[in-house]
Design a protein around this motif. Sequence first.
Motif, PDB file in Angstrom:
ATOM      1  N   THR A 395      13.234   3.748 -20.941  1.00 36.77           N
ATOM      2  CA  THR A 395      13.061   4.104 -22.347  1.00 36.77           C
ATOM      3  C   THR A 395      14.310   4.820 -22.859  1.00 36.77           C
ATOM      4  O   THR A 395      14.702   5.847 -22.313  1.00 36.77           O
ATOM      5  N   PRO A 396      14.935   4.290 -23.916  1.00 34.58           N
ATOM      6  CA  PRO A 396      16.091   4.993 -24.487  1.00 34.58           C
ATOM      7  C   PRO A 396      15.716   6.404 -24.924  1.00 34.58           C
ATOM      8  O   PRO A 396      14.709   6.613 -25.594  1.00 34.58           O
ATOM      9  N   GLY A 397      16.519   7.367 -24.526  1.00 35.10           N
ATOM     10  CA  GLY A 397      16.231   8.756 -24.856  1.00 35.10           C
ATOM     11  C   GLY A 397      15.406   9.471 -23.808  1.00 35.10           C
ATOM     12  O   GLY A 397      15.207  10.683 -23.891  1.00 35.10           O
ATOM     13  N   ILE A 398      14.905   8.741 -22.823  1.00 31.74           N
ATOM     14  CA  ILE A 398      14.170   9.348 -21.708  1.00 31.74           C
ATOM     15  C   ILE A 398      14.919   9.093 -20.406  1.00 31.74           C
ATOM     16  O   ILE A 398      15.354  10.015 -19.733  1.00 31.74           O
ATOM     17  N   GLY A 399      15.071   7.815 -20.046  1.00 31.34           N
ATOM     18  CA  GLY A 399      15.754   7.487 -18.799  1.00 31.34           C
ATOM     19  C   GLY A 399      17.105   6.859 -18.981  1.00 31.34           C
ATOM     20  O   GLY A 399      17.796   6.584 -17.996  1.00 31.34           O
ATOM     21  N   SER A 400      17.494   6.601 -20.214  1.00 32.10           N
ATOM     22  CA  SER A 400      18.788   5.960 -20.461  1.00 32.10           C
ATOM     23  C   SER A 400      19.301   6.368 -21.830  1.00 32.10           C
ATOM     24  O   SER A 400      18.537   6.805 -22.694  1.00 32.10           O
ATOM     25  N   ALA A 401      20.596   6.214 -22.028  1.00 33.68           N
ATOM     26  CA  ALA A 401      21.201   6.497 -23.318  1.00 33.68           C
ATOM     27  C   ALA A 401      20.951   5.327 -24.270  1.00 33.68           C
ATOM     28  O   ALA A 401      20.547   4.241 -23.855  1.00 33.68           O
ATOM     29  N   GLY A 402      21.201   5.551 -25.551  1.00 33.33           N
ATOM     30  CA  GLY A 402      21.020   4.471 -26.515  1.00 33.33           C
ATOM     31  C   GLY A 402      21.370   4.925 -27.913  1.00 33.33           C
ATOM     32  O   GLY A 402      21.820   6.055 -28.134  1.00 33.33           O
ATOM     33  N   HIS A 403      21.139   4.041 -28.887  1.00 35.36           N
ATOM     34  CA  HIS A 403      21.370   4.338 -30.299  1.00 35.36           C
ATOM     35  C   HIS A 403      20.261   3.709 -31.132  1.00 35.36           C
ATOM     36  O   HIS A 403      19.860   2.567 -30.879  1.00 35.36           O
ATOM     37  N   LEU A 404      19.763   4.447 -32.122  1.00 34.85           N
ATOM     38  CA  LEU A 404      18.729   3.941 -33.019  1.00 34.85           C
ATOM     39  C   LEU A 404      19.102   4.230 -34.466  1.00 34.85           C
ATOM     40  O   LEU A 404      19.732   5.249 -34.771  1.00 34.85           O
ATOM     41  N   THR A 407      14.990   5.971 -40.261  1.00 32.92           N
ATOM     42  CA  THR A 407      14.202   5.296 -41.282  1.00 32.92           C
ATOM     43  C   THR A 407      14.898   5.209 -42.629  1.00 32.92           C
ATOM     44  O   THR A 407      14.583   4.334 -43.434  1.00 32.92           O
ATOM     45  N   ASP A 408      15.868   6.099 -42.891  1.00 34.10           N
ATOM     46  CA  ASP A 408      16.466   6.145 -44.219  1.00 34.10           C
ATOM     47  C   ASP A 408      17.750   5.334 -44.338  1.00 34.10           C
ATOM     48  O   ASP A 408      18.618   5.645 -45.144  1.00 34.10           O
ATOM     49  N   GLY A 409      17.875   4.269 -43.548  1.00 34.60           N
ATOM     50  CA  GLY A 409      18.973   3.342 -43.775  1.00 34.60           C
ATOM     51  C   GLY A 409      20.024   3.301 -42.703  1.00 34.60           C
ATOM     52  O   GLY A 409      19.740   3.038 -41.538  1.00 34.60           O
ATOM     53  N   GLY A 410      21.280   3.584 -43.086  1.00 35.56           N
ATOM     54  CA  GLY A 410      22.411   3.349 -42.207  1.00 35.56           C
ATOM     55  C   GLY A 410      22.771   4.489 -41.286  1.00 35.56           C
ATOM     56  O   GLY A 410      23.874   4.508 -40.750  1.00 35.56           O
ATOM     57  N   ILE A 411      21.881   5.471 -41.104  1.00 39.36           N
ATOM     58  CA  ILE A 411      22.186   6.583 -40.207  1.00 39.36           C
ATOM     59  C   ILE A 411      21.807   6.188 -38.784  1.00 39.36           C
ATOM     60  O   ILE A 411      20.651   5.848 -38.511  1.00 39.36           O
ATOM     61  N   VAL A 412      22.788   6.214 -37.876  1.00 42.14           N
ATOM     62  CA  VAL A 412      22.562   5.872 -36.477  1.00 42.14           C
ATOM     63  C   VAL A 412      22.706   7.133 -35.636  1.00 42.14           C
ATOM     64  O   VAL A 412      23.686   7.864 -35.763  1.00 42.14           O
ATOM     65  N   LEU A 413      21.732   7.380 -34.779  1.00 35.15           N
ATOM     66  CA  LEU A 413      21.768   8.569 -33.927  1.00 35.15           C
ATOM     67  C   LEU A 413      21.844   8.165 -32.459  1.00 35.15           C
ATOM     68  O   LEU A 413      21.163   7.226 -32.029  1.00 35.15           O
ATOM     69  N   PRO A 414      22.679   8.869 -31.680  1.00 35.71           N
ATOM     70  CA  PRO A 414      22.735   8.614 -30.236  1.00 35.71           C
ATOM     71  C   PRO A 414      21.551   9.266 -29.537  1.00 35.71           C
ATOM     72  O   PRO A 414      21.067  10.322 -29.943  1.00 35.71           O
ATOM     73  N   LEU A 415      21.092   8.632 -28.482  1.00 33.40           N
ATOM     74  CA  LEU A 415      19.994   9.155 -27.671  1.00 33.40           C
ATOM     75  C   LEU A 415      20.546   9.566 -26.310  1.00 33.40           C
ATOM     76  O   LEU A 415      21.234   8.786 -25.648  1.00 33.40           O
ATOM     77  N   THR A 416      20.250  10.797 -25.922  1.00 34.98           N
ATOM     78  CA  THR A 416      20.703  11.320 -24.634  1.00 34.98           C
ATOM     79  C   THR A 416      19.550  11.300 -23.643  1.00 34.98           C
ATOM     80  O   THR A 416      18.457  11.784 -23.953  1.00 34.98           O
ATOM     81  N   PRO A 417      19.727  10.722 -22.461  1.00 36.57           N
ATOM     82  CA  PRO A 417      18.631  10.669 -21.492  1.00 36.57           C
ATOM     83  C   PRO A 417      18.287  12.042 -20.932  1.00 36.57           C
ATOM     84  O   PRO A 417      19.152  12.908 -20.816  1.00 36.57           O
ATOM     85  N   ARG A 419      16.592  12.212 -17.893  1.00 42.50           N
ATOM     86  CA  ARG A 419      16.641  12.078 -16.431  1.00 42.50           C
ATOM     87  C   ARG A 419      17.001  10.639 -16.092  1.00 42.50           C
ATOM     88  O   ARG A 419      16.977   9.752 -16.949  1.00 42.50           O
ATOM     89  N   ASP A 420      17.318  10.397 -14.846  1.00 39.58           N
ATOM     90  CA  ASP A 420      17.575   9.045 -14.359  1.00 39.58           C
ATOM     91  C   ASP A 420      16.268   8.519 -13.779  1.00 39.58           C
ATOM     92  O   ASP A 420      15.815   8.972 -12.734  1.00 39.58           O
ATOM     93  N   ASP A 421      15.639   7.562 -14.470  1.00 35.76           N
ATOM     94  CA  ASP A 421      14.352   7.054 -13.989  1.00 35.76           C
ATOM     95  C   ASP A 421      14.505   5.874 -13.039  1.00 35.76           C
ATOM     96  O   ASP A 421      13.508   5.361 -12.514  1.00 35.76           O
ATOM     97  N   GLY A 422      15.749   5.435 -12.799  1.00 31.30           N
ATOM     98  CA  GLY A 422      15.965   4.351 -11.859  1.00 31.30           C
ATOM     99  C   GLY A 422      15.602   2.975 -12.367  1.00 31.30           C
ATOM    100  O   GLY A 422      15.671   2.003 -11.607  1.00 31.30           O
ATOM    101  N   LEU A 423      15.224   2.857 -13.626  1.00 36.22           N
ATOM    102  CA  LEU A 423      14.810   1.573 -14.189  1.00 36.22           C
ATOM    103  C   LEU A 423      15.957   0.927 -14.956  1.00 36.22           C
ATOM    104  O   LEU A 423      16.787   1.621 -15.541  1.00 36.22           O
ATOM    105  N   PRO A 424      16.002  -0.400 -14.997  1.00 38.47           N
ATOM    106  CA  PRO A 424      17.044  -1.069 -15.777  1.00 38.47           C
ATOM    107  C   PRO A 424      16.740  -0.971 -17.271  1.00 38.47           C
ATOM    108  O   PRO A 424      15.586  -0.831 -17.683  1.00 38.47           O
TER     109      PRO A 424
END
Length: 448
Positions: A395-404, A407-417, A419-424
């Motif tokens: 899950t992005p923001g739980i076990g891995s990094a990501g970007h979402l 709701t209000d348009g073009g704002i993109v936020l980085p997600l910091t994990p 923990r390492d959950d070992g999942l792809p």
Amino acid sequence: MAPAPDLPSDPRGRPAGRATWTCPFCALLCDGLDVAQDAAGGWTPALAGSTCPRMASALAWFDARAVATTPSADGRPVALPQALDAAALLLRESRLPLFGGLATDVAGARALYALANHSGAVLDHAHGDAMTASLRALQDRGAFTTTLAEVRNHADLILCIGTQPSHKHPEFFRRCGLADREQPCTRELVFLGTPVDPAAALLANARCSEVALPEGEDLYQTLASLNALCRPRALADGNIAPASLRDLSARLLAARYAVIVWTPSTLCAQAGGKHAALLIEGIHHLVKTLNRTTRAGGLSLGGDDGGNTVNQAITWLSGVPLRTHVHPGGLDHDPHRHGTERLLRGGDVDALLWVASFTPDLPPPASPVPTVVLGHPALAASMAGRPGVFIPVSTPGIGSAGHLFRTDGGIVLPLTPLRDDGLPTVAAVAAQLLARLRQAPAATEFAP
């Protein structure tokens, strides 16, 4: 896998053992949340001054002892390479696969689009009906949109049409600055066609009121009347409209900055799944009408479960939004024919790739077609008794990094994990499936 936050060098000056976190479980993407390290060295998100029930419910599923992390093929546990081989074989033999759910982040969307190009798949999100209604209204009418920061800093009147925001987005009023006791700023909150939001009624910095729909009228008719009353040349005989609507139009016109809020999925439910685009179009019309004489903006509370993110990414990559068939001849965008429910009900597709990486609240729809699920580990139970493959993903923001996208348009936020959950990740699984599909087809045996 991205590392956990570097606590001693926290740029916000938090003490060691604390860091910040962005919640990925609704499209508000509440950020700057306090994350504390527990005695076992794990990370426990805690929102200062609030206990968001949606966040708490989602986090409750991330107990490693309560969920499966082993892939399966036709109900039998298998190693990840075997699961990938089985999923690739299913896609290779499919005449027309559907990529549904699509609850993932930017990287996942990009990788799934590449896979769809090779597979000749149709792409649709789990919230496709509400997203399609919003897109249709935007295409037909255009829109004056606003952001959460603008609402917080400038809005003096917030009109919620047919929606109680905290029902699906519990932190909405806090994000609008209405729960700030250190810098109180009294706002006016009006609820049209729905009772006052219980969460709003508890706010110290808001004057709440409800405007009921006139007797015998629905929300469509009420919006049309309100639009007419707010025009520079209003109705010649304003008395034909109820006093409550005349008063509301006067308050909207007198506001320095009015914000109209709605939840597309709620309006779709109220409209019975039909003509919701006309409701949203009426809201856009109201915002445009107000902007002739004052300042106003619209805020749609949609795009949960990566909906906004995937739609933005696919539109950027292909030039057209979701509900598009990607095939060797090009792109076929049809928001009605390519809806998940219609395709499965009509037997138009013969395979389903379902993606739901955030929570187990988006199980794959019941269908006899072979199914590949890239999902939250707790979704393993959804594959019981049905043919196909289940691959648990991070899950992005739980076990891995990501970007979402918010709701209000073009704002993109980085997600910091946390923990390492070992999942792809979804992106990694999609890339490995594509690599297998590009290889020469070969028969594969799967040991139990």
